[in-house]
Design a protein around this motif. Structure first.
Motif, PDB file in Angstrom:
ATOM      1  N   PHE A  25     -24.732 -34.826 -44.454  1.00  0.00           N
ATOM      2  CA  PHE A  25     -24.942 -35.187 -45.893  1.00  0.00           C
ATOM      3  C   PHE A  25     -24.416 -33.866 -46.756  1.00  0.00           C
ATOM      4  O   PHE A  25     -24.672 -32.841 -46.333  1.00  0.00           O
ATOM      5  N   GLY A  72     -19.485 -50.055 -39.116  1.00  0.00           N
ATOM      6  CA  GLY A  72     -20.696 -49.378 -39.435  1.00  0.00           C
ATOM      7  C   GLY A  72     -21.709 -49.678 -38.214  1.00  0.00           C
ATOM      8  O   GLY A  72     -21.569 -50.368 -37.176  1.00  0.00           O
ATOM      9  N   TYR A 103     -21.467 -58.152 -47.957  1.00  0.00           N
ATOM     10  CA  TYR A 103     -21.531 -56.978 -48.779  1.00  0.00           C
ATOM     11  C   TYR A 103     -20.413 -56.745 -49.466  1.00  0.00           C
ATOM     12  O   TYR A 103     -20.343 -55.848 -50.293  1.00  0.00           O
ATOM     13  N   THR A 128     -22.169 -59.089 -34.828  1.00  0.00           N
ATOM     14  CA  THR A 128     -21.071 -58.763 -34.268  1.00  0.00           C
ATOM     15  C   THR A 128     -20.851 -59.165 -33.033  1.00  0.00           C
ATOM     16  O   THR A 128     -19.659 -59.737 -32.362  1.00  0.00           O
ATOM     17  N   THR A 140     -21.481 -53.099 -41.771  1.00  0.00           N
ATOM     18  CA  THR A 140     -21.762 -52.241 -42.744  1.00  0.00           C
ATOM     19  C   THR A 140     -22.258 -52.650 -44.135  1.00  0.00           C
ATOM     20  O   THR A 140     -21.948 -53.725 -44.469  1.00  0.00           O
ATOM     21  N   GLY A 161     -21.757 -50.889 -46.663  1.00  0.00           N
ATOM     22  CA  GLY A 161     -20.756 -50.352 -47.570  1.00  0.00           C
ATOM     23  C   GLY A 161     -21.421 -49.563 -48.630  1.00  0.00           C
ATOM     24  O   GLY A 161     -20.997 -49.382 -49.980  1.00  0.00           O
ATOM     25  N   VAL A 187     -21.892 -46.118 -48.436  1.00  0.00           N
ATOM     26  CA  VAL A 187     -21.443 -44.667 -48.305  1.00  0.00           C
ATOM     27  C   VAL A 187     -20.131 -44.359 -48.513  1.00  0.00           C
ATOM     28  O   VAL A 187     -19.164 -44.930 -47.891  1.00  0.00           O
ATOM     29  N   ASN A 231     -21.343 -59.769 -40.891  1.00  0.00           N
ATOM     30  CA  ASN A 231     -22.617 -58.804 -41.213  1.00  0.00           C
ATOM     31  C   ASN A 231     -23.985 -59.732 -40.851  1.00  0.00           C
ATOM     32  O   ASN A 231     -23.915 -60.963 -41.215  1.00  0.00           O
ATOM     33  N   ALA A 232     -24.927 -59.185 -40.164  1.00  0.00           N
ATOM     34  CA  ALA A 232     -26.003 -59.979 -39.716  1.00  0.00           C
ATOM     35  C   ALA A 232     -26.841 -60.386 -40.829  1.00  0.00           C
ATOM     36  O   ALA A 232     -27.624 -61.502 -40.730  1.00  0.00           O
ATOM     37  N   THR A 233     -26.847 -59.719 -42.137  1.00  0.00           N
ATOM     38  CA  THR A 233     -27.779 -60.156 -43.059  1.00  0.00           C
ATOM     39  C   THR A 233     -27.241 -60.694 -44.300  1.00  0.00           C
ATOM     40  O   THR A 233     -27.756 -61.146 -45.257  1.00  0.00           O
TER      41      THR A 233
HETATM   42  N1  APR Z   1     -24.212 -57.560 -36.428  1.00  0.00           N
HETATM   43  C1  APR Z   1     -23.722 -57.118 -37.629  1.00  0.00           C
HETATM   44  N2  APR Z   1     -24.131 -56.712 -38.784  1.00  0.00           N
HETATM   45  C2  APR Z   1     -25.404 -55.976 -38.282  1.00  0.00           C
HETATM   46  C3  APR Z   1     -26.235 -56.127 -37.409  1.00  0.00           C
HETATM   47  C4  APR Z   1     -25.411 -56.721 -36.125  1.00  0.00           C
HETATM   48  N3  APR Z   1     -25.805 -56.879 -34.777  1.00  0.00           N
HETATM   49  N4  APR Z   1     -27.053 -55.305 -37.169  1.00  0.00           N
HETATM   50  C5  APR Z   1     -27.409 -55.178 -38.790  1.00  0.00           C
HETATM   51  N5  APR Z   1     -26.247 -55.320 -39.404  1.00  0.00           N
HETATM   52  C6  APR Z   1     -25.655 -55.110 -40.504  1.00  0.00           C
HETATM   53  C7  APR Z   1     -26.990 -54.661 -41.350  1.00  0.00           C
HETATM   54  O1  APR Z   1     -27.215 -56.072 -42.160  1.00  0.00           O
HETATM   55  C8  APR Z   1     -26.387 -53.868 -42.527  1.00  0.00           C
HETATM   56  O2  APR Z   1     -25.691 -54.423 -43.738  1.00  0.00           O
HETATM   57  O3  APR Z   1     -25.284 -53.664 -40.467  1.00  0.00           O
HETATM   58  C9  APR Z   1     -25.183 -52.948 -41.614  1.00  0.00           C
HETATM   59  C10 APR Z   1     -25.833 -51.571 -41.498  1.00  0.00           C
HETATM   60  O4  APR Z   1     -25.819 -50.960 -42.630  1.00  0.00           O
HETATM   61  P1  APR Z   1     -26.351 -49.577 -42.835  1.00  0.00           P
HETATM   62  O5  APR Z   1     -27.519 -49.429 -41.972  1.00  0.00           O
HETATM   63  O6  APR Z   1     -26.300 -49.037 -44.067  1.00  0.00           O
HETATM   64  O7  APR Z   1     -25.192 -48.659 -41.811  1.00  0.00           O
HETATM   65  P2  APR Z   1     -23.861 -48.172 -42.230  1.00  0.00           P
HETATM   66  O8  APR Z   1     -23.195 -49.088 -43.278  1.00  0.00           O
HETATM   67  O9  APR Z   1     -22.906 -47.921 -41.014  1.00  0.00           O
HETATM   68  O10 APR Z   1     -23.979 -46.832 -43.037  1.00  0.00           O
HETATM   69  C11 APR Z   1     -22.994 -46.088 -43.325  1.00  0.00           C
HETATM   70  O11 APR Z   1     -24.313 -44.154 -43.952  1.00  0.00           O
HETATM   71  O12 APR Z   1     -26.299 -42.894 -43.626  1.00  0.00           O
HETATM   72  C12 APR Z   1     -24.867 -42.818 -43.576  1.00  0.00           C
HETATM   73  O13 APR Z   1     -23.729 -41.915 -42.000  1.00  0.00           O
HETATM   74  C13 APR Z   1     -24.569 -42.775 -42.122  1.00  0.00           C
HETATM   75  O14 APR Z   1     -22.479 -43.786 -41.073  1.00  0.00           O
HETATM   76  C14 APR Z   1     -23.720 -44.066 -41.977  1.00  0.00           C
HETATM   77  C15 APR Z   1     -23.275 -44.529 -43.304  1.00  0.00           C
END
Ligand code: APR
Length: 277
Positions: free
Chosen positions: A189, A25, A244, A257, A214, A216, A218, A239-241
């Motif tokens: 969307f 993600g 999930y 990552t 990610t 998770g 969506v 995941n950085a935070t």
């Molecule tokens: N390394 C690892 N994890 C990270 C980092 C990093 N450097 N930076 C941020 N994160 C984590 C955040 O903690 C978060 O849990 O990555 C995750 C990003 O989550 P979202 O912003 O929700 O992105 P994503 O999961 O890809 O969203 C899925 O939602 O809006 C739609 O189409 C859009 O593809 C996207 C989908």
């Protein structure tokens, strides 16, 4: 468990894997300067996805219904960050795992093309790819080079800022097959995702799944980890935070990552004794 032990644990799962798949993600591209969606200050903090018009934004633009200012701002921001974005150590680590014959595919929700630029060749882009155009008349798909995409993006942002619909349609009408108007081949969307059958087959057939960056949130993409678990795979989340997918993962590492994947790959090479010394 200490980070070092978690890294060792993850490396041993990956080292033993016969069919590793990665599911990624926006977090994977965060260290390349591309904002995530749901982190504080992320894209959905600053843009309302519904104001962007979802998938029918393109039809509404081409039918002359006007261009929402939010869409102009969003596209301008995305083009600016994407133009500067380069693969980061996390992308290159996944490319190396493919070169080592361990990683079979990457299923990504990202549209930024960075997995390909980081060296992965089998990339399943369930939310599409901004570097690809899709003809709205005949469906033909055209892959753009970086320079071509950004030149087109800059021109598009200017035309949209001026509300020059005619100019937008003229710029977009570049289908090599039929001359029709093309739109970015990304999933808005409310639109169906791409290659989900392929992605679910990868999840079914893998014996280990990396869940990278990610939230998770969506679906249907977020079914991938569950599907892999159900069919017996070992799951490693980075995941950085936080974690999930706490009920699914065998190893959960809280970290970036770009900082965690490289030492895992080094460890895998030691295990596989790819190192000559
Ligand atoms: N390394 C690892 N994890 C990270 C980092 C990093 N450097 N930076 C941020 N994160 C984590 C955040 O903690 C978060 O849990 O990555 C995750 C990003 O989550 P979202 O912003 O929700 O992105 P994503 O999961 O890809 O969203 C899925 O939602 O809006 C739609 O189409 C859009 O593809 C996207 C989908």
């Amino acid at each position: 468990m200490e980070e070092k032990e978690l890294i060792a644990e993850a490396a041993s799962i990956i080292g033993r894997s016969r069919r590793l798949v990665a599911f990624s993600g926006a977090g994977v591209s965060e260290e390349s300067g591309i904002p995530t969606f749901r982190d504080p200050g992320g894209l959905w903090d600053r843009f309302d996805p519904m104001e962007l018009g979802g998938g029918d934004i393109f039809t509404s633009i081409f039918s002359g219904a006007g261009i929402p200012q939010a869409a102009v701002d969003f596209i301008t921001e995305m083009m600016t960050v994407l133009e500067r974005a380069q693969p980061n150590p996390g992308h290159y680590a996944l490319g190396e795992l493919e070169q080592l014959g361990i990683l079979k595919s990457v299923v990504t929700q990202n549209i930024d093309n960075l997995h390909r630029e980081g060296g992965n060749t089998r990339v399943i882009e369930v939310h599409g790819n901004l570097f690809r155009l899709a003809c709205m008349a005949c469906g033909n798909k055209v892959l753009l080079g970086r320079e071509e995409l950004f030149a087109m993006g800059r021109e598009l942002a200017e035309l949209m800022a001026k509300g020059d619909l005619e100019g937008v349609i003229k710029l977009a009408s570049r289908c090599p097959a039929c001359g029709g108007a093309c739109r970015p081949d990304v999933v808005g969307f409310g639109e169906p995702v791409q290659d989900m059958g392929l992605a679910m087959a990868e999840a079914r057939d893998c014996d280990a799944l990396l869940i990278l960056g990610t939230s998770g949130m969506v679906y249907p993409a977020a079914y991938i980890p569950e599907h892999a678990k159900k069919t017996g795979a070992k799951l490693v989340e980075i995941n950085a935070t936080g974690c999930y997918f706490p009920d699914l993962v065998d190893v959960g590492i809280v970290g970036k990552t770009g900082e965690i994947l490289p030492p895992i790959v080094e460890r895998v090479k030691d295990i596989k004794s790819f190192n000559i010394f």
